[in-house]
Enzyme design. Structure first.
Site, PDB file in Angstrom:
ATOM      1  N   HIS A   1      69.213  57.027  69.869  1.00 47.34           N
ATOM      2  CA  HIS A   1      68.818  55.937  70.745  1.00 47.34           C
ATOM      3  C   HIS A   1      69.837  54.836  70.533  1.00 47.34           C
ATOM      4  O   HIS A   1      70.011  54.386  69.401  1.00 47.34           O
ATOM      5  CB  HIS A   1      67.480  55.347  70.307  1.00 47.34           C
ATOM      6  CG  HIS A   1      66.304  56.217  70.598  1.00 47.34           C
ATOM      7  ND1 HIS A   1      66.245  57.075  71.651  1.00 47.34           N
ATOM      8  CD2 HIS A   1      65.122  56.333  69.969  1.00 47.34           C
ATOM      9  CE1 HIS A   1      65.078  57.677  71.658  1.00 47.34           C
ATOM     10  NE2 HIS A   1      64.386  57.257  70.645  1.00 47.34           N
TER      11      HIS A   1
ATOM     12  N   ASP B   1      68.094  60.934  76.675  1.00 44.58           N
ATOM     13  CA  ASP B   1      69.156  59.935  76.887  1.00 44.58           C
ATOM     14  C   ASP B   1      68.893  59.042  78.099  1.00 44.58           C
ATOM     15  O   ASP B   1      69.822  58.565  78.745  1.00 44.58           O
ATOM     16  CB  ASP B   1      70.536  60.592  77.053  1.00 44.58           C
ATOM     17  CG  ASP B   1      70.863  61.506  75.901  1.00 44.58           C
ATOM     18  OD1 ASP B   1      70.577  61.111  74.771  1.00 44.58           O
ATOM     19  OD2 ASP B   1      71.396  62.603  76.140  1.00 44.58           O
TER      20      ASP B   1
HETATM   21  P1  GDP Z   1      67.836  57.205  74.620  1.00 49.04           P
HETATM   22  O1  GDP Z   1      68.055  58.314  73.639  1.00 49.04           O
HETATM   23  O2  GDP Z   1      66.869  57.604  75.695  1.00 49.04           O
HETATM   24  O3  GDP Z   1      67.480  55.918  73.978  1.00 49.04           O
HETATM   25  O4  GDP Z   1      69.202  56.972  75.383  1.00 49.04           O
HETATM   26  P2  GDP Z   1      70.682  56.781  74.787  1.00 49.04           P
HETATM   27  O5  GDP Z   1      70.697  55.659  73.855  1.00 49.04           O
HETATM   28  O6  GDP Z   1      71.244  58.055  74.335  1.00 49.04           O
HETATM   29  O7  GDP Z   1      71.468  56.464  76.124  1.00 49.04           O
HETATM   30  C1  GDP Z   1      71.292  55.348  76.850  1.00 49.04           C
HETATM   31  C2  GDP Z   1      72.620  54.587  76.894  1.00 49.04           C
HETATM   32  O8  GDP Z   1      72.651  53.761  77.998  1.00 49.04           O
HETATM   33  C3  GDP Z   1      72.850  53.663  75.712  1.00 49.04           C
HETATM   34  O9  GDP Z   1      74.219  53.586  75.447  1.00 49.04           O
HETATM   35  C4  GDP Z   1      72.324  52.325  76.201  1.00 49.04           C
HETATM   36  O10 GDP Z   1      72.909  51.213  75.559  1.00 49.04           O
HETATM   37  C5  GDP Z   1      72.737  52.383  77.625  1.00 49.04           C
HETATM   38  N1  GDP Z   1      71.849  51.715  78.572  1.00 49.04           N
HETATM   39  C6  GDP Z   1      70.492  51.738  78.605  1.00 49.04           C
HETATM   40  N2  GDP Z   1      70.058  51.096  79.704  1.00 49.04           N
HETATM   41  C7  GDP Z   1      71.153  50.678  80.380  1.00 49.04           C
HETATM   42  C8  GDP Z   1      71.359  50.013  81.625  1.00 49.04           C
HETATM   43  O11 GDP Z   1      70.436  49.674  82.349  1.00 49.04           O
HETATM   44  N3  GDP Z   1      72.660  49.789  81.999  1.00 49.04           N
HETATM   45  C9  GDP Z   1      73.717  50.160  81.251  1.00 49.04           C
HETATM   46  N4  GDP Z   1      74.928  49.903  81.692  1.00 49.04           N
HETATM   47  N5  GDP Z   1      73.557  50.802  80.084  1.00 49.04           N
HETATM   48  C10 GDP Z   1      72.305  51.071  79.664  1.00 49.04           C
END
Ligand code: GDP
Length: 424
Positions: A41, A13
């Site tokens: 994701h 995440d």
């Molecule tokens: P992944 O499984 O590693 O892709 O991560 P997730 O999707 O589960 O969690 C990342 C969350 O953080 C998602 O809701 C993204 O839209 C959000 N996100 C990613 N980068 C940023 C950021 O730099 N700032 C903010 N506010 N949200 C982010």
């Protein structure tokens, strides 16, 4: 030819989906090489907001070919549902932009049942499985008791193979767990309803990748979860059942000759962890609730509130080593903007001694975090696009992390949207 992997450095995440969505601009092919639909994701771009589970995050880019490699847990039912959801939002998914390895093993309907039955049997000793059947799937794959996607082209042989597997699995379902046995009728329904739908996408992706390399195409290998969930290097037994590390990319993708020129490790500006297991830097109470709310830290797959904590430099340094990361993408920096003082876990105390070494999994339960505080920047940085425009305290925070983990921070993400990025 450019071959890079994008991986999670911590517990998952970290925002990998968001980074792959951004970086796919520079690649011709995106390959998922391990894991299944057990994590999510989240991607926000010009097409809308999506929670991807098994589909590679390059699916949104025109001209990018997405591959599900032999190392993934290929769940035809969930994959078909995900493909339908994405298509319904106007993103085309065709055999031209999605290719499934004929050597990928199928996650069979009983794998999900077994996950659920085993978590129920474990009761309060449960591992916090997402109940997507991933652990039973990989156990069966290594026992050579699953079906390869390519078998879908040989229906009679496949049915006979499936029948043998069913007879064996029914002994476990009924004998060990007292559950209902499967019938071929039920399985044939599953074949018609889901396997038949994904069959046009199945092909020899190994040959496709070899050809692509000859043509000088660039390839991005996309991992699921993070270093600490790696089956061999993570916090066993609270790991996932596959290798989340970049070193597995050549094997799980179908391109064993791949040499990675870059490993981009994604690190979140603070820590989160879903499910059970040791999480040394965990915060509780109001401080934790506030961070969880600010960061919207709820599971993309399950909606479960994530456990939260400050950035853990001990675990992150270990994660960087395990991944052999060459550069870091630091995400969610904007979320920390509300803090006057930012907590940082700089070391652990294990057996009464301070250490910066990540301990053996069994020692993690007794490990305590050493927390230090650094100055916050206390202003909105979500509109910043240049390193020079970041407040000094935010620059210092990045430099502190970089120094502690021994890897350069090349990208700083300050928002969920594609363009909310600072290149450094
Ligand atoms: P992944 O499984 O590693 O892709 O991560 P997730 O999707 O589960 O969690 C990342 C969350 O953080 C998602 O809701 C993204 O839209 C959000 N996100 C990613 N980068 C940023 C950021 O730099 N700032 C903010 N506010 N949200 C982010």
């Amino acid at each position: 030819m450019k071959c890079a992997a994008i991986v999670g450095i911590n517990w998952g995440d970290e925002g990998k989906g968001r980074m792959v969505d951004l970086l796919t601009e520079q690649y011709d092919i995106v390959v998922r090489y391990q894991g299944g639909g057990n994590a999510g994701h989240t991607v926000i771009n010009d097409k809308g907001k999506f929670a991807l589970h098994l589909l590679p995050s390059g699916i949104f880019r025109e001209g990018v070919v997405n591959i599900l490699g032999n190392g993934v847990a290929l769940d035809p039912e969930n994959l078909w549902k995900e493909m339908s959801e994405v298509t319904a939002k106007g993103v085309p998914v065709t055999p031209d932009n999605l290719k499934i390895s004929d050597r990928a093993s199928l996650l069979l309907p009983w794998h999900r049942d077994l996950d659920e039955l085993e978590e129920k049997r474990l009761a309060d000793k449960k591992f916090g499985s997402t109940k997507q059947g991933i652990a039973p799937f990989y156990s069966d794959k290594y026992q050579k008791k699953t079906i390869l996607a390519g078998e879908l082209f040989f229906p009679d042989k496949m049915k006979s193979h499936l029948k043998d597997l069913m007879e064996w699995k029914n002994l476990i379902l009924t004998g060990v767990y007292g559950a209902e046995p499967y019938t071929m009728e039920k399985l044939e329904q599953w074949i018609d309803e889901f396997c038949a739908k994904i069959r046009p996408f199945v092909c020899d992706t190994g040959s496709f990748l070899k050809e692509a390399v000859k043509e000088g195409k660039s390839i991005l290998f996309e991992a699921q979860l993070g270093s600490l969930r790696d089956l061999d290097y993570g916090i066993y037994p609270y790991t996932t059942s596959s290798n989340t590390t970049a070193a597995y990319a050549p094997i799980g993708s179908g391109l064993p000759s791949a040499r990675l020129s870059d490993v981009i490790g994604v690190v979140k500006a603070y820590s989160t962890c879903v499910g059970e297991g040791p999480f040394v830097c965990e915060m509780f109470g109001e401080e934790a609730d506030k961070l969880r709310e600010e960061g919207f830290e709820y599971g993309a797959k399950t909606g479960r509130p994530r456990r939260v904590g400050p950035i853990d430099l001990v675990a992150t340094r270990y994660g960087v080593e395990v991944q052999a990361a060459t550069k870091i993408a630091l995400t969610k920096m904007d979320i920390l903007s509300y803090l006057d003082k930012i907590p940082v876990c700089t070391r652990y105390i294990v057996d009464g001694e301070e250490t910066d070494r990540f301990p053996f999994p069994m020692q993690l339960d007794e490990a305590r975090p050493v927390i230090e505080y650094v100055d916050g920047w206390h202003c909105d940085i979500s509109g910043v696009r240049k390193w020079e425009d970041l407040p000094k305290a935010a620059q210092d925070y990045v430099c502190l992390i970089e120094k502690a983990i021994g890897c350069p921070v090349a990208y700083i993400s300050v928002g969920a949207e594609r363009e909310s990025i600072i290149y450094r």
